[in-house]
Design an enzyme around this catalytic site. Structure first.
Site, mmCIF file in Angstrom:
data_model
loop_
_atom_site.group_PDB
_atom_site.id
_atom_site.type_symbol
_atom_site.label_atom_id
_atom_site.label_comp_id
_atom_site.label_asym_id
_atom_site.label_seq_id
_atom_site.Cartn_x
_atom_site.Cartn_y
_atom_site.Cartn_z
ATOM 1 N N HIS A 1 -9.590 0.213 4.661
ATOM 2 C CA HIS A 1 -8.128 0.567 5.321
ATOM 3 C C HIS A 1 -8.576 1.534 6.650
ATOM 4 C CE1 HIS A 1 -4.273 1.945 5.995
ATOM 5 N NE2 HIS A 1 -3.905 0.867 5.729
ATOM 6 N N ASN B 1 0.815 -1.184 0.119
ATOM 7 C CA ASN B 1 -0.133 0.138 0.109
ATOM 8 C C ASN B 1 0.831 1.156 0.094
ATOM 9 O OD1 ASN B 1 -1.974 1.976 0.388
ATOM 10 N ND2 ASN B 1 -2.210 1.175 2.568
ATOM 11 N N GLU C 1 -7.207 3.717 7.796
ATOM 12 C CA GLU C 1 -7.105 5.199 7.559
ATOM 13 C C GLU C 1 -8.253 5.859 6.773
ATOM 14 O OE1 GLU C 1 -3.182 5.200 5.366
ATOM 15 O OE2 GLU C 1 -2.163 4.509 7.352
ATOM 16 N N LYS D 1 0.067 4.267 -0.217
ATOM 17 C CA LYS D 1 -0.516 5.322 0.421
ATOM 18 C C LYS D 1 -0.319 6.689 -0.485
ATOM 19 C CE LYS D 1 0.075 3.205 4.775
ATOM 20 N NZ LYS D 1 -0.165 3.393 6.138
ATOM 21 N N GLY E 1 2.178 1.779 10.757
ATOM 22 C CA GLY E 1 3.098 2.930 10.744
ATOM 23 C C GLY E 1 3.726 3.161 12.046
ATOM 24 N N SER F 1 3.371 -2.670 10.209
ATOM 25 C CA SER F 1 4.831 -2.640 10.672
ATOM 26 C C SER F 1 5.527 -4.014 10.247
ATOM 27 C CB SER F 1 5.185 -2.261 11.849
ATOM 28 O OG SER F 1 4.486 -0.972 12.178
ATOM 29 N N GLU G 1 -5.298 -6.001 10.062
ATOM 30 C CA GLU G 1 -4.359 -4.806 10.385
ATOM 31 C C GLU G 1 -4.734 -4.160 11.522
ATOM 32 O OE1 GLU G 1 -2.356 -3.280 6.550
ATOM 33 O OE2 GLU G 1 -4.383 -2.189 6.648
HETATM 34 C C1 PEP Z 1 -0.851 -0.203 5.983
HETATM 35 O O1 PEP Z 1 -1.102 0.948 6.112
HETATM 36 O O2 PEP Z 1 -1.551 -0.974 5.463
HETATM 37 C C2 PEP Z 1 0.301 -0.701 6.882
HETATM 38 C C3 PEP Z 1 0.452 -1.957 6.841
HETATM 39 O O3 PEP Z 1 1.283 0.079 6.965
HETATM 40 P P1 PEP Z 1 2.824 -0.118 7.833
HETATM 41 O O4 PEP Z 1 3.130 -1.377 7.048
HETATM 42 O O5 PEP Z 1 3.583 0.992 7.350
HETATM 43 O O6 PEP Z 1 2.455 -0.393 9.030
#
Ligand code: PEP
Length: 250
Positions: free
Chosen positions: A95, A9, A97, A11, A173, A213, A167
Site C-alpha cells: 500500500h 481498507n 502508505e 487503515k 484520501g 477516492s 492506486e
Molecule cells: C486506500 O487507502 O486504499 C484508498 C483507496 O483510500 P480512499 O478510498 O480513502 O482514497
C-alpha cells in the site's frame, strides 16, 4: 471469468466494537445478494480474529500488512504464517502508505509477497504513482518497476493467488478520483505487463482493482471499464451503506 472484488481498507480506524457493528451490517446486505463476487475487509491486526469469527466467510477478512520473515526476533511484527493460522485469507502488500511512511521498497515487498504466498494467503499487491510522477508523465514507468521488481519474480502458479490494485497516490484520501478513462488506460497497461511476463490466461485471470477516492457516486463508471474488476476502498468502506453501494456498482 475473473472475479469482481470490492475490498475495504479500514487503515487505523474503528474500535473492535465499531468493526463488529460494521461486519453485522455488511452481512445483512450480503445475505440478500450483492453484485461483487467477493467482499473483503482489511481491519487493523488487533481486530482480525474477532472480525473473522463474526464474518463467517460471508465476508472475507485480510490483514493490512505482514512481515517479510517467517518468524524471529522482530518485536511488534506479525508473520504471514500467524495470519494464515488465524484463518485470515488475504493480505495487502505494498500500500502506498506503507511505501511512503514505512520505507517499503519494491525489493522488500518482493519478499513479503513470497512469504505471504508460501503461507497460502492471497496477496492484494498495490501499485501507483505519486502526483509529481504523473505530472512528469512517468506513471507507466513507475508502475512497471513496482510490478517487475515486487511481483514478477513469482511463478505462474503463484500469480493465480495475486490480485493487483492500481492506486494513484494523488487520488488516495484526497477526494480526487482518476477518471474512468485514466483508470482503464493504466489497468490495460498492467494487464499487458502481466501478459508479457506470463501468459494470456494469467493476464485474463488476474483481477485488477482501482483504488483512490472511489465512492458510491463514481464506482459505477469506473467499474464499467473492461479492465477494472472492482475497487480497493478506503474512506467509503467505513460506512456499510456506501461500501455496499460500491459492491453493487457493476
Ligand atoms: C486506500 O487507502 O486504499 C484508498 C483507496 O483510500 P480512499 O478510498 O480513502 O482514497
Amino acid at each position: 471469468m475473473r472475479k469482481k472484488i470490492v475490498a475495504g481498507n479500514w487503515k487505523m480506524n474503528l474500535t473492535v466494537n465499531e468493526g463488529l457493528v460494521l461486519i453485522e451490517e455488511l452481512k445483512k446486505e450480503v445475505s440478500s445478494g450483492i453484485m461483487a463476487d467477493e467482499l473483503i475487509v482489511f481491519p487493523p491486526y488487533i481486530h482480525l480474529t474477532a472480525m473473522v469469527e463474526n464474518a463467517q466467510n460471508e465476508i472475507l477478512v485480510g490483514a493490512q500488512n505482514c512481515h517479510q520473515e517467517e518468524n524471529g526476533a522482530f518485536t511488534g511484527e506479525v508473520s504471514a504464517h500467524m495470519l494464515a493460522a488465524s484463518n485470515i485469507g488475504h493480505v495487502l502488500i505494498g500500500h502506498s502508505e506503507r511505501r511512503a511512511y514505512f520505507n517499503e521498497t519494491n525489493d522488500l515487498l518482493a519478499k513479503k509477497v513470497e512469504v505471504a504466498l508460501n503461507a497460502s494467503l492471497t496477496v492484494v499487491y498495490c501499485c501507483g504513482e505519486t502526483l509529481p510522477e504523473r505530472e512528469e508523465n512517468r506513471h507507466f514507468e513507475i508502475i512497471k518497476s513496482q510490478l517487475t521488481e515486487g511481483l514478477f519474480h513469482l511463478t505462474a502458479e503463484q500469480m493465480a493467488n495475486v490480485v493487483i490494485a492500481y492506486e494513484p497516490v494523488w487520488a488516495i484520501g484526497t477526494g480526487k478520483t482518476a477518471s474512468a478513462d485514466q483508470a482503464q488506460e493504466v489497468h490495460a497497461f498492467i494487464r499487458k505487463l502481466v501478459y508479457d511476463a506470463y501468459s494470456t490466461s494469467i493476464a485474463q485471470g488476474v483481477s485488477i482493482l482501482y483504488g483512490g477516492s472511489c465512492n458510491p457516486t463514481n464506482a459505477n463508471e469506473l467499474f464499467s471499464k473492461p479492465d477494472v474488476d472492482g475497487g480497493l476502498i478506503g474512506g467509503a468502506s467505513l460506512k456499510a451503506i456506501d461500501f455496499i453501494q460500491i459492491a453493487n456498482a457493476y
